[in-house]
Scaffold this motif. Sequence first.
Motif, PDB file in Angstrom:
ATOM      1  N   TYR A  92      -0.393 114.009  42.882  1.00  0.00           N
ATOM      2  CA  TYR A  92      -1.760 114.491  42.648  1.00  0.00           C
ATOM      3  C   TYR A  92      -2.336 113.728  41.450  1.00  0.00           C
ATOM      4  CZ  TYR A  92      -1.190 118.437  45.842  1.00  0.00           C
ATOM      5  OH  TYR A  92      -1.016 119.209  46.972  1.00  0.00           O
ATOM      6  N   TRP A  96      -5.068 116.913  37.581  1.00  0.00           N
ATOM      7  CA  TRP A  96      -4.711 118.152  38.280  1.00  0.00           C
ATOM      8  C   TRP A  96      -3.711 118.988  37.477  1.00  0.00           C
ATOM      9  CZ3 TRP A  96      -6.567 121.483  41.380  1.00  0.00           C
ATOM     10  CH2 TRP A  96      -5.754 122.436  41.977  1.00  0.00           C
ATOM     11  N   SER A 100      -4.749 122.675  37.292  1.00  0.00           N
ATOM     12  CA  SER A 100      -3.876 123.690  37.888  1.00  0.00           C
ATOM     13  C   SER A 100      -3.378 124.680  36.835  1.00  0.00           C
ATOM     14  CB  SER A 100      -2.694 123.037  38.608  1.00  0.00           C
ATOM     15  OG  SER A 100      -1.930 122.228  37.733  1.00  0.00           O
TER      16      SER A 100
END
Length: 261
Positions: A92, A96, A100
């Motif tokens: 990713y 991220w 996240s």
Amino acid sequence: MEHSLKIIGGTFTLLTLRYFVLAGIPFLIFYLVFTPYFAKSKIQPKNAINKDFIREILHSLQSTAVFALVSYLVLRTPFRSYTLVYDHLADYPGWWVVTSLVLSLVIHDTYFYWLHRLLHHKQLFRLTHLLHHRSTNPSPWTSYSFSFLESLAEGAVLVVIACLIPMHALTIVLFAVVGFVINVYGHLGYEIAPRWFRHSFLFDILNTSVHHNLHHSKFKGNYGLYFRFWDRLLKTEHPDYVDEYDRIQAKRFDTAKSASI
């Protein structure tokens, strides 16, 4: 089996170290070494006693063992194939990891709010949440002082998060550390927010130590963990919160009114 026990034991050791470092340092600073210096920041005038601290630490170790088992389930068993945990950071974009992490905190706050309200139901409170509320004047050691059943419910959030959003192991570690630091602040027993915080947009969004301390002293309201969102939306925020926060800050900064902070 032996290999699994070693992994669980290693995880328990790391989580225990995290608990004693991240809760122990604030306790050392605020409760032992610099107590007179921070006296004006104390939220409740009374002090917890050693018996309370010992009880909290022992139950926190039990909770830590439960969290180690949940971590093992999510990361080291076939159950992982049902999650969105990924192995390589390159899978990713780099941003991220941070995104996240923020999303995991938002999910956790929502999970915690509704779980917390459920545990306050009269049919469940004594069985699950009363132990945590024996700490009416919380300290950093209170952060993980849960009953076994509450520990299971609290730890299950990692399962929920891992199944909802892609998470790298690094993000899970960051989530565990950041979440615990905020948890310790909420149970600190002292308000350490800076002056400017009161009149910034962040005050309307983020919880403070006063916010969660009121929950421990009053037993009702202020169910959120990180954010004020759910409490404000559903009108479960304690009506005295802002006045109590202003009172503590006025005392800290020797101002007649918090509005001048």
